[in-house]
Design a protein around this motif. Sequence first.
Motif, PDB file in Angstrom:
ATOM      1  N   HIS A  32       1.178   4.135  -2.794  1.00 35.95           N
ATOM      2  CA  HIS A  32       1.028   5.569  -2.529  1.00 35.95           C
ATOM      3  C   HIS A  32       2.182   6.340  -3.180  1.00 35.95           C
ATOM      4  CE1 HIS A  32      -1.355   4.526   1.340  1.00 35.95           C
ATOM      5  NE2 HIS A  32      -2.135   4.572   0.281  1.00 35.95           N
TER       6      HIS A  32
ATOM      7  N   HIS B 144      -5.880   3.150  -6.900  1.00 39.00           N
ATOM      8  CA  HIS B 144      -6.750   3.354  -5.749  1.00 39.00           C
ATOM      9  C   HIS B 144      -8.228   3.347  -6.128  1.00 39.00           C
ATOM     10  CE1 HIS B 144      -3.287   4.020  -3.189  1.00 39.00           C
ATOM     11  NE2 HIS B 144      -4.109   3.940  -2.161  1.00 39.00           N
TER      12      HIS B 144
ATOM     13  N   MET C 286      -4.037  -3.068  -3.695  1.00 42.71           N
ATOM     14  CA  MET C 286      -3.010  -2.179  -4.247  1.00 42.71           C
ATOM     15  C   MET C 286      -1.937  -2.991  -4.952  1.00 42.71           C
ATOM     16  SD  MET C 286      -3.990   0.798  -3.501  1.00 42.71           S
ATOM     17  CE  MET C 286      -5.587   0.127  -3.787  1.00 42.71           C
TER      18      MET C 286
ATOM     19  N   ASP D 147       0.858  -1.194   0.000  1.00 44.82           N
ATOM     20  CA  ASP D 147       0.000   0.000   0.000  1.00 44.82           C
ATOM     21  C   ASP D 147       0.897   1.247   0.000  1.00 44.82           C
ATOM     22  OD1 ASP D 147      -2.235   1.635   0.111  1.00 44.82           O
ATOM     23  OD2 ASP D 147      -2.487   1.444   2.283  1.00 44.82           O
TER      24      ASP D 147
ATOM     25  N   HIS E 128      -7.351  -3.548   1.671  1.00 46.32           N
ATOM     26  CA  HIS E 128      -6.892  -2.475   0.788  1.00 46.32           C
ATOM     27  C   HIS E 128      -5.485  -2.738   0.219  1.00 46.32           C
ATOM     28  CE1 HIS E 128      -6.422   1.569  -0.741  1.00 46.32           C
ATOM     29  NE2 HIS E 128      -5.301   1.686  -0.067  1.00 46.32           N
TER      30      HIS E 128
HETATM   31 FE   LIG Z   1      -3.788   3.267  -0.114  1.00 46.57          FE
END
Ligand SMILES: [Fe+2]
Lengths: 395, 181
Positions: free
Chosen positions: A202, A267, A285, A198, A281
């Motif tokens: 990002h 996302h 990703m 994740d 999550h």
């Molecule tokens: Fe995220």
Amino acid sequence: MSNTYYEFFCPVKVIAGKAALEHIPYELSALGAKRPMVVTDKGVRAAGLLDPVIAACEESGLEIVNIYDDVPPDSSTTVVRDIAAVYRKEKCDSIIAIGGGSAIDTGKAVNILVSEGGDDIAKYSGAGVLKRPLKPFLVVPTTAGTGSEVTSIAVITDEKKGVKLPFTSSYLLPNAAVIDPRMTLTLPPHITAATAMDAMTHAVESFTCMAKNPLSDAYATAAIKKVSRSLLQVMDNPKDSDGRLELAQASTMAGIAFSNSMVGLVHSLGHATGAICHLPHGLCMSLYLPYVLEYNLETIREPLSELLLHLEGPEVYAATPASRRAEASISALRKLRDALYKRCKLPRTLKETGKVTEDQLDQIAEMALDDGSIMFNPKEVTLKDARAVLQRAWA
Amino acid sequence: MLAKRIQPMASQAKRLYVELMFQVMGRALQAVSEVDSEVQGEARVLPEGFLFEMMVMPEGSRLIVEHIGNGRFHYHGDSAPRPVDVSIKFKHLTHAFLVLSFQEKTSVAFANDRMLVDGDVSYAVRMTRVLNRLEAFILPKIIAERAVKEYPANLHLPEKLISAAQIYLKVATHFVQTVRA
Ligand SMILES: [Fe+2]
């Protein structure tokens, strides 16, 4: 480019490293707080992660007035109201959120209620509703991924209406984020892998999407380098506290990057998949990242080429012809995913998750198109495009 | 180019230009929603009576359209019959001007923090797509390519509507030249 313009904002004090938790009492007293309340979840308590925090406070003569340890994985308006009631009854004057994304978001929302008053958190939903600073608030992340400790957003589910309420305001940011390697030392392998991916996403998205800027770029590349260097080391040696600290710092840095330059289609698809198929999550990703980069490739060739240096190091970067670097960056990420699959079965395709059926893809595509992050994807995405990406990610 | 010619405009002129462009866009939104199935498809998901606003902060010009059902928009001018559901707010007149004179793409303006979204983000995303489609319709291709991320390959609109909207645009351009002089 005379129209170039950007904003960058991160007023969170970062307290990181060995014995960082022991700084909590000092930080709170510097903020004039004497009666902190801890907001956390059962998992954190069961893992014994509260003990060093409690000990650190007791040794300094600071009493933790109340510990609320019942935050659910998907926090709700009812939970927020209940915690605020306890806070008021116990006359607390500050909040320490300890946990992953949900505990931190809950802490942010509770802070709104106890600072602004009332029982109805929905009233403060939206952007820019808050007009003044809230109560002293510290965050201690126990996963290395979400970056919630440095983002000015919280999402809370309104159970009655069945909708997710977003709250955005720079006042939601904590006064300090406390990053101590002890807090992530016991994370199980698959969570370590998913949350680190994740953070990786990002950083990669903030570096390749529309709102990228020189300051967020610096944070993003540093985060990518740290995850690339440390993730597999930590997977092979979970007690490697230096490696754990590297991942935790990478997560915070990636959080600073994306809260200033936003994320894109990975996302959008991940949020939709999480909502429809109830997949974590970080897993989403890791799953979508290479497929989306392939979709965006021609629009992001330049920044993606640059990332090879941070993903693979100077030797590989120098040995790869400039025209192949973007593809090589995607291969590096695929290689990392294969290594994670070998170590903890982190799925690489939707089929490998075992929780998505092929007939759900259309629904995921439609929902992804409504996600706010799609606005920042460098390449325009139509329904057909989203379906095509999902089809490639299927198997 | 358009952008060059309007560079030295004073703030009063910018204000008038933005106001005029809002009117052009409002009318064009309504017109396009009557004929274009893609815009209708996007709009149909919005609740009936949904009010969308674009405005310049703090209390500048605004454009208000309502989804009156079946994917059709109705242009309300600059006053809303009730509180709006989604508002896109330009932080400053200059930012609205940059976008509406097609010097900065809508998506870039979002990315650059030129504007704020108030209300349900998923509806705002939808309206941005509608606006992109609209810009592609009413602008000559060369300018539209600067305004949207990607110029759509499938524009099938009656010539009449396109030329009608382009007349508005000519009026706007002409207006800009006049105030500049
Ligand atoms: Fe995220």
